[in-house]
Each structure stands twice: as C-alpha cells, then as structure tokens.
Design a protein around this motif. Structure first.
Motif, mmCIF file in Angstrom:
data_model
loop_
_atom_site.group_PDB
_atom_site.id
_atom_site.type_symbol
_atom_site.label_atom_id
_atom_site.label_comp_id
_atom_site.label_asym_id
_atom_site.label_seq_id
_atom_site.Cartn_x
_atom_site.Cartn_y
_atom_site.Cartn_z
ATOM 1 N N ASN A 56 28.602 -52.225 71.683
ATOM 2 C CA ASN A 56 28.887 -53.387 71.180
ATOM 3 C C ASN A 56 29.864 -53.187 70.019
ATOM 4 N N LEU A 57 28.918 -51.897 69.352
ATOM 5 C CA LEU A 57 28.940 -52.113 67.678
ATOM 6 C C LEU A 57 29.961 -52.028 67.128
ATOM 7 N N PHE B 271 23.043 -43.708 67.557
ATOM 8 C CA PHE B 271 22.360 -42.019 67.120
ATOM 9 C C PHE B 271 23.198 -41.869 65.541
ATOM 10 N N LEU B 272 24.331 -42.050 65.762
ATOM 11 C CA LEU B 272 25.573 -41.356 64.830
ATOM 12 C C LEU B 272 24.918 -42.267 63.731
ATOM 13 N N ILE B 273 25.199 -43.164 63.904
ATOM 14 C CA ILE B 273 25.107 -44.625 63.129
ATOM 15 C C ILE B 273 23.384 -44.451 62.156
ATOM 16 N N LYS B 274 22.804 -44.380 63.075
ATOM 17 C CA LYS B 274 20.971 -43.577 62.594
ATOM 18 C C LYS B 274 21.401 -42.324 61.651
ATOM 19 N N VAL C 272 29.432 -55.997 58.834
ATOM 20 C CA VAL C 272 28.652 -56.450 57.949
ATOM 21 C C VAL C 272 27.444 -56.112 57.604
ATOM 22 N N ASP C 273 26.663 -56.733 58.880
ATOM 23 C CA ASP C 273 25.040 -56.072 57.928
ATOM 24 C C ASP C 273 24.393 -54.714 58.543
ATOM 25 N N LEU C 274 25.415 -54.067 59.415
ATOM 26 C CA LEU C 274 24.871 -52.932 60.361
ATOM 27 C C LEU C 274 23.990 -52.188 59.401
#
Ligand SMILES: [Mg+2]
Length: 373
Positions: A6-7, A228-231, A367-369
């Motif tokens: 959903n992100l 996971f990929l963003i982290k 935005v603040d992800l």
C-alpha cells in the motif's frame, strides 16, 4: 502480497509511452558515410595511441561490441581487446550527429509534440493522443522507424508500453532494429525475468549490494516486501520497489510541459508599503501552492521577481533541501528574499512575482516514509 504494498502509488495504465533509441548512433552515422567501415570493429573516440592513452569511447559498432567493447569505456580498452587489423578509430563529429538528430526529431514531432529528449539519439514520447490519430503505439513506432530509415538510412529500436522506465527497458530488449510492446498485463512477468542490472539506476556498486542479499532478478525484487527494500536502501529501495512492480508515474516532459509555475502582477500606482507588498506575496505563494498540489508537483526552487518604477527587474532564487508544495514554506522563502531588497520599496514596486521551478512529481507515500520506517 504484503500490506506494505500500500505504500506504493497506483499506476495509470492508460497512457501510451514510446521510448525510441537510435542503434549504435554515432557509429552507424559513420558507417553510413563510409561503407568501408562496415566490416571493421569501429570505435568512435579519439585514438588513444595518438593521445597518450587518453580517450573515452562514445559509441562502438556491433562488431566491436562482440569483443566486449562499449560506450563510456576507456578507448585504450579497445586497443587491448580488438585485433589491430580489425580495429578502426573515428573521431567523433558532433556537428554531424546533431544534424541527423534534428531529422529524427522532426519525424518524432510528426507523431506528437510531447517529446522528451534524453540525448542526441534517444527520447520518450507520450502518444496517448497523437497527431496521426492512431490507437496503437505499435503503428506509431513502426511509422517512425520506417521514416527514420527512409530519410536518414539509419536503424532505430523502440519500446512501447504505459510508462517511461518500462518503455526504455522494452526498447533495449530487442536491439538493433527491434520493437517490443509490453501490455499492462505482461509487465510483472516481463520484469520478473529481467536481471537487476537492467533496472534503471542499478550500477555496479548497487548490483553488488543487491546480489549479496540474493537479489538477482526482478522476480527477487518482487518477492521482497516494499518495507524491506525501503529499510535496506531508503529512497533508492523505494524506487526499486516501484520499478519491479511496474510503477512509474513520471510524465513525459515535452517541450511544452511547464518547467515553472508562478504568479505575478503589476501595480499601478507602485507600492511603497512593505506590509502591502508582503500581503501580495503571501497571496501569490498560496495560489502557486494550490496549482502545485492540483498538479501533484513539488518544487525545489523558489523564485522572487521584483521590478521597480524605473523598470529595473531582478529575480532572486533559493534552492530547498527538499521539494515542497507547502504555501507556508514557499511564502517564508519569498519573504526572506524580499526582505534582503529594501531599496525597491524606496523607489516603488511596479511588479511582484512568485514562481517555482525544478518541479518534480510528488509521491503520495513519500511524505514521511523514510523517517518512519
Ligand atoms: Mg542509442
């Protein structure tokens, strides 16, 4: 599918985007003009044997590529890899390439004016609406490929699909003289089968860090959660997540696409009152912000324009660390800029303007992800 999907923003699959790319462009132009070169391993670059080993390869023809030689490599590599009786260096002639590029652009503009050039030999086109009234991107790609060949004697390849990065991967899929159409329902499968090095922005270094995690293909990326990929990779992970799922919202920036959004007004009589000037600047900041938000854009550069009664005009700009569409931030910057120019109030202000440039697409999830995860 994980809930962190959903992100990602939702993709519009109804656009028709073409990426058109000339095949081994500079080398092909040189072979066209001197057919003797066609049987040689041709490298367009300064001959490093005459330049103390210096020189970078601009383009190599397909024969040279078989020896493992390609664009952006040091030219000396060609001397090492290609037998001397096969190898020919030709000095780049950019004036000539620009003239051919001009011809190619004329053909593209017969199809649409929404053309975004990437370099002399490649461009994106948004053909959702087009001048030939065609409903299929395949037909339009065929038209351009045929006309380019007819008028310049050169071959090109194209990819057609619903967004930019996928169109580029498609045009590279079947070079030279290739055409690749990717339908929306085929995108995930097409991407699953691609090696990660084919994805935009994945260089040597990033490839290595991905492979260390056992991520070698689009399929592997699809199997990792967005979270996971963003982290792991922050902003870059977010874009990998988007691309592996076939998402890219960026518009084709045609010549007529607005490169800035602004509001300005002239005053008769001139303004001498600081408060009155600031009230107007606040109003324009708010109007500019509204337009940005409506168009889903953010700006990285805020510009103040001011003209005095003697028609002396100046602009002052400020770059932001982070793109914004927020009216308070826009006004704050404009106000700061304005307060550094007190001399204008003495002479009287005839024009005030607020504009924003360096525009980029706002991603909902962004935005603040990156701070919260
Ligand atoms: Mg090319």
């Amino acid at each position: 599918m994980n809930s962190s999907e959903n992100l990602l923003p939702k993709q519009d699959i109804h656009r028709r985007i073409i990426h058109l790319d000339m095949d081994a462009f500079y080398a092909s132009v040189e072979m066209r003009d001197n057919p003797n070169l066609k049987t040689k391993a041709l490298v367009v670059a300064h001959d490093p044997r005459k330049y103390n080993g210096h020189g970078v390869i601009t383009t190599a023809n397909y024969i040279a590529r078989r020896y493992g030689v390609g664009s952006a490599m040091p030219a000396i590599e060609a001397v090492r890899k290609i037998p001397p009786d096969k190898l020919v260096f030709v000095e780049p002639n950019f004036k000539k390439y620009r003239a051919v590029s001009q011809q190619v652009h004329e053909i593209m503009h017969e199809v649409t004016d929404i053309v975004e050039p990437i370099s002399l030999d490649e461009a994106y086109l948004d053909v959702t609406k087009n001048k030939l009234g065609s409903y299929t991107a395949l037909e339009l790609g065929n038209y351009m490929q045929a006309e380019i060949y007819k008028r310049t004697g050169l071959t090109s390849s194209f990819g057609a699909t619903y967004n930019k990065f996928l169109a580029k991967m498609a045009s590279e899929y079947a070079k030279p003289f290739g055409k690749t159409i990717i339908l929306p329902e085929e995108a995930i499968d097409f991407l699953a089968r691609q090696d990660i090095k084919k994805f935009p922005g994945v260089g040597k270094k990033t490839q290595n860090s991905l492979r260390e995690l056992g991520i070698n293909t689009g399929k592997d990326l699809q199997n990792k959660s967005v979270e996971f990929l963003i982290k792991k990779f922050k902003k870059w992970g977010y874009s990998l997540a988007m691309h592996s799922r076939g998402i890219d919202l960026s518009p084709v920036e045609g010549d007529r696409t607005r490169k800035s959004i602004g509001k300005e007004r002239t005053f008769e009589p001139s303004i001498f009152d600081q408060q009155q000037a600031l009230t107007n600047l606040r109003k324009y900041s708010s109007e500019v912000s509204d337009i940005l938000i409506e168009k889903n854009l953010s700006a990285k550069c805020i510009v103040l324009k001011i003209r005095d009664s003697d028609f002396h005009t100046i602009t002052r700009r400020r770059m932001l660390k982070k793109a914004t569409s927020n009216e308070k931030i826009i006004f704050q910057e404009v106000r700061d800029l304005f307060l550094t120019l007190p001399e204008f109030l003495n002479k009287g202000i005839r024009l005030l303007g607020v504009s924003t440039t360096n525009l980029e697409q706002t991603h909902y999830a962004e935005v603040d992800l990156f701070d919260t995860l």
